[in-house]
Design a protein around this motif. Structure first.
Motif, PDB file in Angstrom:
ATOM      1  N   VAL A 119       5.834  -3.347   2.704  1.00  0.00           N
ATOM      2  CA  VAL A 119       4.913  -3.984   3.649  1.00  0.00           C
ATOM      3  C   VAL A 119       3.509  -3.461   3.384  1.00  0.00           C
ATOM      4  CG1 VAL A 119       4.304  -4.346   6.057  1.00  0.00           C
ATOM      5  CG2 VAL A 119       6.722  -4.215   5.395  1.00  0.00           C
ATOM      6  N   VAL A 120       2.569  -4.381   3.204  1.00  0.00           N
ATOM      7  CA  VAL A 120       1.171  -4.031   2.939  1.00  0.00           C
ATOM      8  C   VAL A 120       0.306  -4.641   4.032  1.00  0.00           C
ATOM      9  CG1 VAL A 120      -0.773  -4.299   1.351  1.00  0.00           C
ATOM     10  CG2 VAL A 120       1.535  -3.889   0.446  1.00  0.00           C
ATOM     11  N   GLU A 121      -0.471  -3.821   4.712  1.00  0.00           N
ATOM     12  CA  GLU A 121      -1.372  -4.307   5.752  1.00  0.00           C
ATOM     13  C   GLU A 121      -2.689  -4.770   5.144  1.00  0.00           C
ATOM     14  OE1 GLU A 121      -1.914  -1.330   8.737  1.00  0.00           O
ATOM     15  OE2 GLU A 121       0.217  -1.249   9.273  1.00  0.00           O
ATOM     16  N   LYS A 122      -3.272  -5.788   5.772  1.00  0.00           N
ATOM     17  CA  LYS A 122      -4.569  -6.296   5.332  1.00  0.00           C
ATOM     18  C   LYS A 122      -5.393  -6.693   6.555  1.00  0.00           C
ATOM     19  CE  LYS A 122      -2.997 -11.090   4.530  1.00  0.00           C
ATOM     20  NZ  LYS A 122      -4.015 -11.892   5.206  1.00  0.00           N
ATOM     21  N   LEU A 136       0.327  -1.057  -5.780  1.00  0.00           N
ATOM     22  CA  LEU A 136       1.778  -1.200  -5.652  1.00  0.00           C
ATOM     23  C   LEU A 136       2.340  -2.062  -6.771  1.00  0.00           C
ATOM     24  CD1 LEU A 136       4.455  -0.861  -4.120  1.00  0.00           C
ATOM     25  CD2 LEU A 136       3.760  -2.787  -2.668  1.00  0.00           C
ATOM     26  N   LEU A 137       1.692  -3.178  -7.062  1.00  0.00           N
ATOM     27  CA  LEU A 137       2.147  -4.039  -8.150  1.00  0.00           C
ATOM     28  C   LEU A 137       2.110  -3.305  -9.487  1.00  0.00           C
ATOM     29  CD1 LEU A 137       0.334  -7.335  -7.110  1.00  0.00           C
ATOM     30  CD2 LEU A 137       2.792  -6.895  -6.969  1.00  0.00           C
ATOM     31  N   THR A 138       1.098  -2.490  -9.675  1.00  0.00           N
ATOM     32  CA  THR A 138       0.992  -1.699 -10.904  1.00  0.00           C
ATOM     33  C   THR A 138       2.125  -0.684 -10.986  1.00  0.00           C
ATOM     34  OG1 THR A 138      -1.414  -1.965 -10.912  1.00  0.00           O
ATOM     35  CG2 THR A 138      -0.493  -0.167 -12.232  1.00  0.00           C
ATOM     36  N   GLU A 139       2.406   0.004  -9.873  1.00  0.00           N
ATOM     37  CA  GLU A 139       3.502   0.980  -9.844  1.00  0.00           C
ATOM     38  C   GLU A 139       4.847   0.325 -10.156  1.00  0.00           C
ATOM     39  OE1 GLU A 139       3.386   2.678  -5.972  1.00  0.00           O
ATOM     40  OE2 GLU A 139       1.366   3.529  -6.236  1.00  0.00           O
ATOM     41  N   LEU A 140       5.015  -0.906  -9.697  1.00  0.00           N
ATOM     42  CA  LEU A 140       6.266  -1.629  -9.917  1.00  0.00           C
ATOM     43  C   LEU A 140       6.306  -2.343 -11.265  1.00  0.00           C
ATOM     44  CD1 LEU A 140       6.653  -3.201  -6.343  1.00  0.00           C
ATOM     45  CD2 LEU A 140       7.961  -1.269  -7.292  1.00  0.00           C
ATOM     46  N   ASN A 141       5.209  -2.243 -12.011  1.00  0.00           N
ATOM     47  CA  ASN A 141       5.115  -2.853 -13.345  1.00  0.00           C
ATOM     48  C   ASN A 141       5.278  -4.368 -13.283  1.00  0.00           C
ATOM     49  OD1 ASN A 141       4.669  -2.622 -16.130  1.00  0.00           O
ATOM     50  ND2 ASN A 141       6.870  -2.563 -16.584  1.00  0.00           N
TER      51      ASN A 141
END
Length: 222
Positions: A119-122, A136-141
């Protein structure tokens, strides 16, 4: 002056959208769910299309999780209504219901968060502005974001644009997005297909996830 025939215009952009060259899928997708909170799917102007998008998204999420595809929820959460952009402070906006702790901020039960989801808050339309989404997307490749949610012409489109600017492959699932502004939604689907990514059918994405799951099973150590 020639009168605009909106049915004809919508038919034209749907045809153009179907014919537009596709960017194509990546190998490491994540599903990004934009604002499927009660404030945006259960408000006074919500109709059958919102319920259909939620139901379709639940099917998509089952397929994604089965294939090992990460699921990320974007949620509008405001510590103060003054955190909103100027236009939303000047005009009436559904974001008035998005203060932290307000029950309207809860994610719809139809697409409830499951263990292992993120969950990502914006605080604004796009999921990338001053958030941890890109990290997060980078960490998950991740190399492809599969975008669903609401509204098509607002937060979905803004997130799609920012994903494209960061060179992610983008797939928007047509049956899993909703906009109570019907014409705006249709135009935005064409705009996203034309400029930023691919608009895909739910059937196509279910097949894509199933194939990805099979490839990953075959590649897994015995």
């Amino acid at each position: 002056m020639t009168e605009t025939r909106w049915d004809d215009e919508i038919a034209t952009i749907r045809r153009l959208r179907a014919e537009r060259t596709k960017v194509g899928h990546g190998e490491r997708p994540a599903v990004v769910i934009v604002d499927f909170q009660k404030a945006f799917v259960a408000h006074e102007k919500s109709g059958p299309s919102a319920a259909a998008a939620l139901s379709n998204t639940a099917v998509l999420l089952d397929a994604a999780r089965a294939a090992g595809v990460p699921v990320i929820y974007l949620v509008m959460i405001l510590d103060s209504l003054e955190d909103r952009m100027l236009a939303q402070r000047v005009r009436s906006s559904l974001t008035e219901r998005c203060e932290r702790g307000n029950p309207w901020t809860e994610i719809s039960d139809v697409v409830a968060v499951q263990p292992g989801d993120h969950v990502v808050e914006k605080t604004v339309a796009t999921g990338f502005y001053k958030t941890r989404l890109h990290d997060l997307l980078t960490e998950l490749n991740i190399d492809e974001v599969v975008v669903v949610g609401t509204s098509t012409s607002g937060c979905v489109r803004a997130t799609v644009m920012d994903a494209a600017y960061r060179n992610y492959r983008v797939s928007v699932v047509e049956e899993c997005v909703d906009d109570f502004r019907t014409v705006s939604g249709e135009v935005s689907l064409w705009d996203m297909q034309d400029r930023f990514g691919d608009v895909r059918s739910l059937e196509h994405m279910l097949g894509h996830f199933a194939a990805l799951g099979r490839r990953r099973e075959m590649a897994a150590p015995a």
